[in-house]
Design an enzyme around this catalytic site. Structure first.
Site, short mmCIF file in Angstrom:
data_model
loop_
_atom_site.label_atom_id
_atom_site.label_comp_id
_atom_site.label_asym_id
_atom_site.label_seq_id
_atom_site.Cartn_x
_atom_site.Cartn_y
_atom_site.Cartn_z
N ARG A 163 0.79 -1.14 -0.10
CA ARG A 163 0.11 0.03 -0.05
C ARG A 163 0.76 1.35 -0.07
NH1 ARG A 163 -3.33 -3.53 -0.52
NH2 ARG A 163 -5.20 -3.83 0.20
N SER A 235 -10.85 -0.89 3.50
CA SER A 235 -10.05 -1.38 4.74
C SER A 235 -9.46 0.03 5.39
CB SER A 235 -8.67 -2.08 4.42
OG SER A 235 -8.95 -3.31 4.12
N GLU A 330 -4.71 3.17 6.66
CA GLU A 330 -4.43 3.09 5.39
C GLU A 330 -4.89 4.36 4.69
OE1 GLU A 330 -5.72 -0.66 3.15
OE2 GLU A 330 -5.97 0.74 1.36
#
Ligand code: EPU
Length: 334
Positions: A163, A235, A330
């Site tokens: 990520r 998420s 995130e």
């Protein structure tokens, strides 16, 4: 097109009701270059968004929000094994995946149904079911904000990580992605190692690109809220990577804890940690933790960015107290 006092309610999948002082949307690279040289761009803070599926707005934005409508999918090169598709940053990610699957090109089928737009894919190296965008990205075309000049980054120059990429690290806020070229396989090699995928594929007998796509969509529909119905950013936290010594201590204390080895250490499942601390399905006013996937924070409507941020801090705190593990968001707070 430049608009003043623009509502971002439908521009962020969390459904946070905030405004931006300016909103600028463009169809071509030239329009973007021209805008970057005008006074509104030079005198204000700039933030580029895609589908707004990874952002949490804490308050009104005082600068300019930019959004790309650069479209188009073109095959720019081809050999016996690969086809290179150059895709406009403003294409909806899943439209591109569907296109690739329909053309029989393999590589992105596991990334089906991820919200957002193509331009964001390299920035945060989107990933799911054992595949990451970095596995299929050939190059990323950008415009440098300061100079309005073109710069192309080959995949190896993007410093991709989990990520993460150079566009979130050393070059954060400096380049705008305009096109991404993907290298896709004419004879697909299927990646069905991820357990939930493997089980469903096995029951099917025969693997095909469209079967993988359908199964991924089915799994995602079961586990993740539909942003059209419930606000979320997928998420909310990243899966934490911890040192081997801490991982083995945790394994002794919690034998059921999911773990897998990665280069940097041992990756844990944030969803599991959050569920074990009792947050799954919890609600607080308009916001909460999704009942089917603890990694996802939701806004049932009317929640503010501050409400979500407050809840996320409480979750981080209790995971840290119970497991001595820090989980990081995130989602980007704006
Ligand atoms: N788990 C729980 N409780 C939960 C959620 C998960 O115990 O509430 C456990 C599961 O049992 C499993 C493990 O955690 O053992 C992993 O769960 P899952 O397969 O659902 O994946 P994840 O790690 O929770 C990541 C990505 C997702 C991606 C899936 C599938 C991150 C931050 N998230 O989730 O990406 O779809 O894997 O590959 O890496 C996103 O980034 O927005 C996203 C949805």
């Amino acid at each position: 097109m430049l608009v003043e006092n623009y509502s971002l309610l439908h521009r962020n999948t969390f459904g946070i009701d905030v405004n931006t002082r300016y909103f600028f949307e463009y169809n071509t690279v030239e329009e973007l270059q021209c805008f970057l040289q005008c006074s509104v761009a030079l005198e204000n803070e700039l933030l580029h968004i895609g589908g707004g599926s990874n952002l949490l707005f804490l308050s009104d934005f005082k600068g300019v929000i930019l959004h790309s409508k650069i479209k188009g999918i073109t095959c720019v090169k081809e050999d016996d094994e690969f086809a290179y598709l150059r895709v406009g940053a403003g294409e909806v990610w899943d439209d591109f995946v569907q296109y690739a699957v329909e053309k029989g090109l393999g590589g992105v089928e596991n990334l089906s149904f991820i919200p957002g737009e193509v331009g964001a894919a390299p920035v945060q190296n989107i990933g799911a079911y054992g595949v990451e965008a970095k596995d299929v990205i050939y190059q990323v075309e950008t415009i440098e904000i300061k100079t309005s000049k073109h710069k192309t980054f080959l995949a190896a120059e993007c410093d991709f990580g989990y990520r993460n990429s150079i566009f979130k690290k050393s070059l954060k806020g400096q380049f705008i992605v305009t096109y991404v070229t993907f290298c896709l396989r004419k004879s697909p090699i299927f990646n069905t190692e991820y357990s939930s995928l493997r089980e469903k594929i096995a029951s099917l007998g025969n693997v095909s690109l469209s079967a993988v796509r359908e199964i991924v969509i089915e799994i995602r529909r079961e586990k993740l809220p539909n942003p059209k119905e419930i606000g979320s950013a997928g998420s909310f936290f990243m899966n934490p990577v911890v040192e081997k010594t801490l991982a083995s201590k945790l394994k002794e204390m919690y034998p059921a804890m999911p773990m897998h080895k990665v280069n940097e250490g041992v990756k844990l499942s944030a969803g599991w940690l959050i569920e074990q601390t009792g947050w799954k399905g919890y609600t607080e006013g308009c916001v909460g933790v999704y009942e089917k996937q603890a990694l996802v924070l939701i806004n049932k409507g009317g929640g503010t960015g501050a409400d979500v941020a407050k809840l996320s801090e409480k979750i981080q705190q209790s995971v840290y107290e119970k497991f001595n593990v820090k989980i990081k968001s995130e989602v980007i707070f704006v």
